[in-house]
Design an enzyme around this catalytic site. Structure first.
Site, short mmCIF file in Angstrom:
data_model
loop_
_atom_site.label_atom_id
_atom_site.label_comp_id
_atom_site.label_asym_id
_atom_site.label_seq_id
_atom_site.Cartn_x
_atom_site.Cartn_y
_atom_site.Cartn_z
N SER A 1 41.46 29.16 43.44
CA SER A 1 40.77 29.22 42.73
C SER A 1 39.98 27.95 41.84
O SER A 1 41.28 27.55 41.40
CB SER A 1 40.47 30.21 41.82
N TYR B 1 46.47 37.45 37.39
CA TYR B 1 45.75 36.60 38.14
C TYR B 1 45.48 35.48 38.61
O TYR B 1 46.28 34.93 39.90
CB TYR B 1 45.03 37.71 38.29
N LYS C 1 47.67 32.69 41.94
CA LYS C 1 46.66 31.60 42.45
C LYS C 1 48.10 30.04 42.24
O LYS C 1 47.97 29.57 43.18
CB LYS C 1 45.86 31.46 41.88
P1 NAD Z 1 37.78 41.49 48.36
O1 NAD Z 1 38.76 41.85 47.34
O2 NAD Z 1 36.99 41.84 48.87
O3 NAD Z 1 39.25 40.79 49.38
C1 NAD Z 1 40.30 40.78 49.86
C2 NAD Z 1 40.36 42.13 50.82
O4 NAD Z 1 42.26 41.58 50.89
C3 NAD Z 1 40.35 42.93 50.96
O5 NAD Z 1 39.49 43.37 52.19
C4 NAD Z 1 41.53 43.90 50.74
O6 NAD Z 1 41.12 45.04 50.84
C5 NAD Z 1 42.34 43.17 51.06
N1 NAD Z 1 43.75 43.21 50.99
C6 NAD Z 1 44.34 43.46 49.54
N2 NAD Z 1 45.71 43.83 49.07
C7 NAD Z 1 46.17 43.30 50.42
C8 NAD Z 1 46.87 43.44 51.31
N3 NAD Z 1 48.61 43.87 50.58
N4 NAD Z 1 47.87 43.57 52.93
C9 NAD Z 1 46.07 43.03 53.57
N5 NAD Z 1 44.93 43.12 53.19
C10 NAD Z 1 45.42 43.22 51.64
O7 NAD Z 1 38.33 40.09 47.24
P2 NAD Z 1 37.28 38.28 48.44
O8 NAD Z 1 36.87 38.21 46.43
O9 NAD Z 1 37.14 38.46 49.04
O10 NAD Z 1 38.82 37.54 47.72
C11 NAD Z 1 39.54 36.80 48.60
C12 NAD Z 1 40.05 36.06 48.65
O11 NAD Z 1 39.52 34.41 47.62
C13 NAD Z 1 41.01 36.87 46.74
O12 NAD Z 1 42.56 35.67 47.85
C14 NAD Z 1 40.54 36.04 45.97
O13 NAD Z 1 41.59 35.74 45.40
C15 NAD Z 1 39.96 34.95 46.20
N6 NAD Z 1 38.98 33.85 45.44
C16 NAD Z 1 38.28 35.08 45.08
C17 NAD Z 1 37.05 34.69 44.05
C18 NAD Z 1 36.06 35.14 43.23
O14 NAD Z 1 35.42 35.23 42.88
N7 NAD Z 1 35.57 36.15 45.25
C19 NAD Z 1 37.12 33.57 43.63
C20 NAD Z 1 37.95 32.67 44.19
C21 NAD Z 1 39.27 33.25 44.79
C1 UD1 Z 2 35.77 35.38 36.66
C2 UD1 Z 2 37.52 35.41 35.98
C3 UD1 Z 2 37.81 34.04 37.40
C4 UD1 Z 2 37.59 34.28 38.91
C5 UD1 Z 2 36.38 34.38 38.75
C6 UD1 Z 2 36.12 35.29 40.67
C7 UD1 Z 2 37.76 36.36 34.21
C8 UD1 Z 2 38.10 35.84 32.75
N1 UD1 Z 2 37.53 35.09 35.07
O1 UD1 Z 2 35.75 33.98 36.19
O2 UD1 Z 2 39.07 34.05 36.93
O3 UD1 Z 2 38.37 33.28 38.95
O4 UD1 Z 2 36.06 35.38 38.55
O5 UD1 Z 2 34.95 34.98 41.05
O6 UD1 Z 2 37.81 37.45 34.64
N2 UD1 Z 2 29.45 37.24 32.42
C9 UD1 Z 2 27.85 38.47 31.19
N3 UD1 Z 2 28.24 39.48 31.17
C10 UD1 Z 2 29.12 39.99 32.91
C11 UD1 Z 2 30.58 39.23 33.49
C12 UD1 Z 2 29.73 37.54 33.24
O7 UD1 Z 2 27.79 37.34 30.15
O8 UD1 Z 2 29.00 41.39 32.73
C13 UD1 Z 2 29.48 35.73 31.79
C14 UD1 Z 2 30.69 35.26 31.78
O9 UD1 Z 2 31.23 35.42 30.82
C15 UD1 Z 2 30.83 34.12 32.23
C16 UD1 Z 2 29.84 34.18 33.51
O10 UD1 Z 2 29.41 35.76 32.74
O11 UD1 Z 2 30.50 33.20 31.24
C17 UD1 Z 2 30.53 34.46 34.76
O12 UD1 Z 2 31.36 35.27 34.62
P1 UD1 Z 2 31.90 35.92 35.86
O13 UD1 Z 2 31.31 36.26 37.18
O14 UD1 Z 2 32.82 36.57 35.70
O15 UD1 Z 2 33.29 34.69 36.64
P2 UD1 Z 2 34.37 33.96 35.65
O16 UD1 Z 2 34.01 34.47 33.81
O17 UD1 Z 2 33.55 32.15 36.36
#
Ligand code: NAD
Ligand code: UD1
Length: 352
Positions: free
Chosen positions: A136, A161, A165
């Protein structure tokens, strides 16, 4: 190795990013086994498979093997590797709620760090040497400079969290130093949003969404009254936070490109690659784009800043462009239009 069909293990493949990536992997001709413990995914009562994967199978007309498995249980992982042979692991499974990670740090370190070590250990036992990791932009901590470039300093994360990472990236670097046959691509995602253009799979958060786009989407269908904007006094053009939003399908294709790259290259050790568009949008700009895509008014109220938030974050995506041959094809209007389509078709997510 170049032309054989790769069998890929996708952990967390029933989640938001995982399910979209499985679809693109199947379309690209890879064979896919998904493991997931369904802690954040929806299982239809009539099937052993999570609902999103049943839909992916229908959309692609291809089959996915699904195994209910918790990555914290190393013996269950060993069973999976005994029954299947893999060329590569794409590792999504993790817990991902920033606020929750401050309340339950041990759970986060156990799943995100210890669970990842389990997978790497079982990969080593089975001589599997290709790994793609869901990292991330949060590993950059508070940006010293923008855009964010892969060789900038990482660490200094403000919550458990983010630290998980960062820690896993450090573990992966050490593992690659110890074994020169190992190839790791750590994909540093910026802000994934949107849904597949079919409107049939998308993001289905449990409870109150933490992130901006799913919150706006729930306001647009009347599930929430208004959006709370966390601060309008940041050092950005309109005072609201700026982020690099990336369409989920572009992100998913980034994984296919990363795997194809690993497949054709010699072992290359640890490599971090940003997946973002390179362009930042403010909260107010996202609201305006969503209103245009949906025709719905998004009422909002400015409230206090959210603790831990940074003012702006966006990627330098040139490494992904040059080395993976990957560029984003979808803009903010597409992200909003596809989120709206998914939310309108499925106001209650997969529980419909
Ligand atoms: P998500 O929660 O939708 O998907 C994660 C999946 O992992 C889920 O289906 C959950 O059931 C499964 N899981 C959790 N714990 C588990 C375990 N102990 N054993 C087996 N399965 C397990 O999340 P996502 O948004 O699809 O994120 C996927 C990956 O990307 C994660 O590693 C997350 O940290 C990373 N990531 C996500 C974002 C974002 O904004 N969504 C941003 C940066 C990084
Ligand atoms: C957040 C997480 C980051 C994670 C990422 C996953 C925090 C502090 N950071 O990032 O660690 O990797 O999600 O996608 O939680 N916002 C509002 N109102 C809301 C929600 C968000 O104003 O209800 C604003 C936030 O202040 C930010 C922007 O929208 O400026 C995006 O927020 P968000 O979608 O939560 O993503 P990140 O903050 O980038």
């Amino acid at each position: 190795m170049g032309s054989e069909v790769w069998n890929v293990l996708v952990t967390g493949g029933a989640g938001y990013i995982g399910s979209h990536t499985v679809l693109e992997l199947l379309e690209a001709g890879f064979q896919v086994v998904v493991i997931d413990n369904l802690i954040n995914a929806y299982k239809d009562l009539n099937s052993e498979k999570p609902k999103c994967l049943l839909i992916v199978e229908k959309l692609t007309n291809k089959n996915v093997t699904f195994i209910d498995c918790d990555i914290t249980n190393i013996n269950d992982l060993r069973d999976v590797f005994q029954k299947h042979t893999f060329s590569c692991v794409i590792h999504f499974a993790a817990l991902k709620a920033v606020g929750e990670s401050c309340q339950k740090p041990l759970e986060y370190y156990k799943v995100n760090v210890a669970g990842t070590v389990n997978i790497l250990e079982v990969m080593r036992e089975n001589n599997v040497k290709h790994f793609i990791y869901s990292s991330s932009a949060t590993v950059y901590g508070i940006p010293e400079q923008l855009p964010l470039v892969e060789d900038m300093k990482t660490g200094n994360c403000t919550n458990p969290y983010g630290k998980t990472k960062f820690m896993v990236e450090e573990i992966l670097k050490d593992l690659c130093k110890s074994d020169d046959e190992f190839s790791v691509i750590s994909l540093r995602y910026f802000n994934p949003v949107g849904a597949h253009s079919s409107g049939q799979i998308g993001e289905d958060p449990n409870g109150i969404p933490n992130n901006l786009m799913p919150y706006i989407a729930q306001v647009s269908v009347g599930k929430r009254d208004m959006l709370y904007i966390y601060g309008n006094d940041y050092d950005t053009p309109d005072g609201t936070g700026v982020r690099d939003y990336i369409h989920i399908v572009d992100l998913a294709i980034g994984h296919v490109k990363a795997m194809t790259y690993q497949k054709t290259c010699n072992p290359m050790g640890f490599k971090a690659i940003n997946l973002g568009t390179g362009k930042g949008y403010s909260v107010l700009e996202v609201i305006r784009a969503y209103e245009k895509a949906s025709g719905k008014k998004i009422p909002y109220k400015i409230v206090e800043r959210r603790p831990g938030d940074i003012s702006a974050s966006y990627a330098d995506a040139s490494v992904a462009n040059k080395e993976l041959g990957w560029t984003t094809t979808k803009n903010l209007d597409d992200m909003c239009a596809d989120t709206w389509k998914w939310q309108q078709n499925n106001p209650n997510g997969y529980k419909n």
